[in-house]
Design an enzyme around this catalytic site. Sequence first.
Site, PDB file in Angstrom:
ATOM      1  CD  GLU A  50     -32.759  -5.602 -26.982  1.00 51.43           C
ATOM      2  OE1 GLU A  50     -33.446  -4.667 -26.564  1.00 51.43           O
ATOM      3  OE2 GLU A  50     -31.896  -6.191 -26.316  1.00 51.43           O
TER       4      GLU A  50
HETATM    5  C1  LIG Z   1     -25.257 -10.285 -31.561  1.00 54.38           C
HETATM    6  C2  LIG Z   1     -26.681 -10.702 -31.658  1.00 54.38           C
HETATM    7  C3  LIG Z   1     -27.410 -10.927 -30.513  1.00 54.38           C
HETATM    8  C4  LIG Z   1     -28.736 -11.355 -30.601  1.00 54.38           C
HETATM    9  N1  LIG Z   1     -29.423 -11.687 -29.467  1.00 54.38           N
HETATM   10  C5  LIG Z   1     -30.650 -12.268 -29.582  1.00 54.38           C
HETATM   11  C6  LIG Z   1     -31.313 -12.794 -28.424  1.00 54.38           C
HETATM   12  O1  LIG Z   1     -30.838 -12.695 -27.298  1.00 54.38           O
HETATM   13  N2  LIG Z   1     -32.505 -13.432 -28.608  1.00 54.38           N
HETATM   14  C7  LIG Z   1     -33.072 -13.547 -29.840  1.00 54.38           C
HETATM   15  O2  LIG Z   1     -34.154 -14.134 -29.939  1.00 54.38           O
HETATM   16  N3  LIG Z   1     -32.481 -13.022 -30.940  1.00 54.38           N
HETATM   17  C8  LIG Z   1     -31.281 -12.421 -30.844  1.00 54.38           C
HETATM   18  N4  LIG Z   1     -30.651 -11.934 -31.954  1.00 54.38           N
HETATM   19  C9  LIG Z   1     -31.357 -11.932 -33.221  1.00 54.38           C
HETATM   20  C10 LIG Z   1     -31.697 -10.553 -33.702  1.00 54.38           C
HETATM   21  O3  LIG Z   1     -32.746 -10.025 -32.951  1.00 54.38           O
HETATM   22  C11 LIG Z   1     -31.988 -10.666 -35.202  1.00 54.38           C
HETATM   23  O4  LIG Z   1     -30.731 -10.671 -35.842  1.00 54.38           O
HETATM   24  C12 LIG Z   1     -32.861  -9.589 -35.724  1.00 54.38           C
HETATM   25  O5  LIG Z   1     -34.157  -9.777 -35.278  1.00 54.38           O
HETATM   26  C13 LIG Z   1     -32.884  -9.571 -37.236  1.00 54.38           C
HETATM   27  O6  LIG Z   1     -33.143 -10.846 -37.751  1.00 54.38           O
HETATM   28  P1  LIG Z   1     -32.214 -11.440 -38.900  1.00 54.38           P
HETATM   29  O7  LIG Z   1     -30.809 -11.170 -38.547  1.00 54.38           O
HETATM   30  O8  LIG Z   1     -32.609 -12.830 -39.170  1.00 54.38           O
HETATM   31  O9  LIG Z   1     -32.567 -10.536 -40.139  1.00 54.38           O
HETATM   32  P2  LIG Z   1     -33.776 -10.692 -41.152  1.00 54.38           P
HETATM   33  O10 LIG Z   1     -35.070 -10.641 -40.436  1.00 54.38           O
HETATM   34  O11 LIG Z   1     -33.509 -11.831 -42.052  1.00 54.38           O
HETATM   35  O12 LIG Z   1     -33.603  -9.339 -41.955  1.00 54.38           O
HETATM   36  C14 LIG Z   1     -32.503  -9.094 -42.854  1.00 54.38           C
HETATM   37  C15 LIG Z   1     -32.583  -7.643 -43.249  1.00 54.38           C
HETATM   38  O13 LIG Z   1     -33.838  -7.387 -43.877  1.00 54.38           O
HETATM   39  C16 LIG Z   1     -34.558  -6.380 -43.164  1.00 54.38           C
HETATM   40  N5  LIG Z   1     -35.972  -6.728 -43.171  1.00 54.38           N
HETATM   41  C17 LIG Z   1     -36.576  -7.818 -42.649  1.00 54.38           C
HETATM   42  N6  LIG Z   1     -37.895  -7.768 -42.833  1.00 54.38           N
HETATM   43  C18 LIG Z   1     -38.139  -6.615 -43.490  1.00 54.38           C
HETATM   44  C19 LIG Z   1     -39.319  -5.987 -43.977  1.00 54.38           C
HETATM   45  N7  LIG Z   1     -40.526  -6.504 -43.776  1.00 54.38           N
HETATM   46  N8  LIG Z   1     -39.192  -4.809 -44.598  1.00 54.38           N
HETATM   47  C20 LIG Z   1     -37.983  -4.230 -44.774  1.00 54.38           C
HETATM   48  N9  LIG Z   1     -36.850  -4.767 -44.339  1.00 54.38           N
HETATM   49  C21 LIG Z   1     -36.923  -5.949 -43.706  1.00 54.38           C
HETATM   50  C22 LIG Z   1     -33.964  -6.372 -41.775  1.00 54.38           C
HETATM   51  O14 LIG Z   1     -34.101  -5.120 -41.145  1.00 54.38           O
HETATM   52  C23 LIG Z   1     -32.505  -6.684 -42.069  1.00 54.38           C
HETATM   53  O15 LIG Z   1     -31.851  -5.514 -42.454  1.00 54.38           O
HETATM   54  C24 LIG Z   1     -29.333 -11.499 -31.876  1.00 54.38           C
HETATM   55  C25 LIG Z   1     -28.599 -11.247 -33.033  1.00 54.38           C
HETATM   56  C26 LIG Z   1     -27.281 -10.878 -32.946  1.00 54.38           C
HETATM   57  C27 LIG Z   1     -26.502 -10.678 -34.209  1.00 54.38           C
END
Ligand SMILES: Cc1cc2nc3c(=O)[nH]c(=O)nc-3n(C[C@H](O)[C@H](O)[C@H](O)COP(=O)(O)OP(=O)(O)OC[C@H]3O[C@@H](n4cnc5c(N)ncnc54)[C@H](O)[C@@H]3O)c2cc1C
Length: 661
Positions: free
Chosen positions: A470
Amino acid sequence: MKTSDLLEPPTTPKPVQGETPMAPAPTPASEPTAPPRDREPESVIDTSKMNQAQREALELTEAARTVTNYRSFAGDLFMGRFTLDHVYPFPLQPAADIEAGRPFLAELNKILKYEVDADRIDADGEIPEAVIDRLAKLGAFGIKVPKEYGGLGLSQLNYCRAAMLLGSVDGNLTALLSAHQSIGVPQPVKLFGTEAQKKKYLPRVARGEISAFALTENSVGSDPAKMTTRAEPTADGKSFVINGEKLWCTNGTKAGVIVVMTRTPGEIVQGKEKNRITAFIVEMNTPGVEVVTRCHFMGLRALYNGVIRFTNVTVPRENILGGEGRGLKVALTTLNTGRLTIPAGCAGLMKRCLGYAREWAAERTQWGQAIGKHAAIADKIARIAANAFATEAMTVMTAALVDRDKADIRIEAAMCKMFGSEAAWRAVDETMQIRGGRGYETAQSLKNRGEQAVPIERLMRDARINLIFEGSSEIMRLFLAREALDPHLKVAGGALDSRLPMAKRAAAGLKAFGFYAHWYPGLLLPRGGAPSDFTPAFKPALAYAAKMSRRLARTLFHAMVKHGPALEKKQLTLGRIVDIGTEVFAIVATALHADALAKRGDGQYPREEVEQLVQSFVADAKARIAGSFAALAHNNDGRNYKLTQSILEGKHGYLRRGIVE
Ligand SMILES: Cc1cc2nc3c(=O)[nH]c(=O)nc-3n(C[C@H](O)[C@H](O)[C@H](O)COP(=O)(O)OP(=O)(O)OC[C@H]3O[C@@H](n4cnc5c(N)ncnc54)[C@H](O)[C@@H]3O)c2cc1C
């Protein structure tokens, strides 16, 4: 960077290779209506120095960003405006609202206390159907759904109170109910649905049909511009055919109906196809929808989270939510209020941790006295207590602004989410340290040895995700930085935009000069502070917050002058500025809440006790603010950035030696 550097005149910005510009710009939680102010010009962001992917990501989120004329208290702090008009007196929950929520919250409390075994749920990885049924019958799946659509019709504040109860007991149940109604079908349909959609779906989901929200994909985490799930219109235009795969959809393996974000054919603007994202309501029993696998995590072991595949899934056009091409607005707007559930749950978790820490610190004797008498342990407990109170104050205040003013709380909610999730993580970490080896031991193992089954190990596993989903902490900082800069982008964006002709930039510069010539000197004058009838003990906190707000605004301005448009790439500088703003907001919310509670005079919040806690919190927050200001002036950002780039290039191979390859 030295402080004096910040006063340098604008320089031609050098693009920093590889640094990510700030991106996501979510929108208001509800369509805000009050209080009004004059329409301001559009903000201008120079995207000419960005690569294509960065530009696309920024343009997409900027297009989904709603511009409102609501002046947020927290947003104003970054401009040095310290006006308490909307937040003082603290918007305490009205008596009628308390009464409206009382029966539901009392019953929820009973269920959580007597019918939920959180350790069993964790061990089994399943929530008993009986618990889900019980919660559904109580109305816990439709807390905010209006009564006319079969829900309880309760306020945001009562919803947050429910989240706090849930967060104090079980992360899995918190996530189940939150993913369902903060981001699943209820909230976006309530905000963006047509009357027909509301009539069709809200009664179903309010009764307990589980729903979910599917945005994330393999390549779409924080950056929705890369979305590959597509919805193509059928030849007759009456339906769309969805193909693609969604990742980590919470509740997805149990849901009856979900909201899915898809890419739809784009508009052609100046010969180029523009990204368009459209939200669809999708019935999970539609042919072609498949739950590929259930995902499992470090914590939240009973999360019904999965990968959902869509193969030629035909969905009628009337299932579009919020209009074609408005999907990102639906998603971001939904998340804005949605993420308020997290700090509410975190406040519950912190209070639970405080209880365990208090008991153990008083009971456990080492080196001749209770461990709570050792300063190193005592300090941790004070911080858990102070942060729990502050997180609750910030969240209650923000929720109350939604209920009372239908306010645009996007800034406050992001601050609550970031502050609350980080404070809760520290709290659970410190509670583990306080319980020593017993903190690390599982509840079942403790029980097997005849000890109290204190589940710190489970709480820690469950708490970590709050900093990621979120809106991760990094994304919250970028989002808040974007909002902090917004007034400046409106005033000075045109002058700094290298895409504009010189004459236009000069005219914009002249206008900006007029604004800053008036605004900046005002920041040097002492203004703001506590109302005369404010509790005397808390007055210094407000005076300090007003002063810090002016210093913060000056610092942000100096950083803009120094870096020009390149400031948006200075994530750590902006992050510190955002952290200072968030701490100032936390101080104000805490002091205002304490003032209101102390004035109740019903003995529930003994004045001296509340004063003691607030003084501790404010002193800690001041130290953190001083640390952030100091780090703005002296830091290692440039060196660390370069080191990381050389590590990423494969250098420093010696660090790979001495371990198993
Ligand atoms: C248990 C769980 C439940 C979830 N439930 C849902 C759900 O119901 N629906 C849904 O759609 N999604 C869901 N998600 C997805 C969740 O919202 C994403 O994991 C989250 O948005 C982060 O995306 P990512 O893990 O791909 O990380 P990425 O976007 O790949 O980021 C990796 C890291 O880089 C950082 N980062 C990314 N972009 C930048 C930037 N521009 N500048 C600096 N740092 C950056 C991030 O903060 C993170 O630390 C869920 C995930 C989990 C693990």
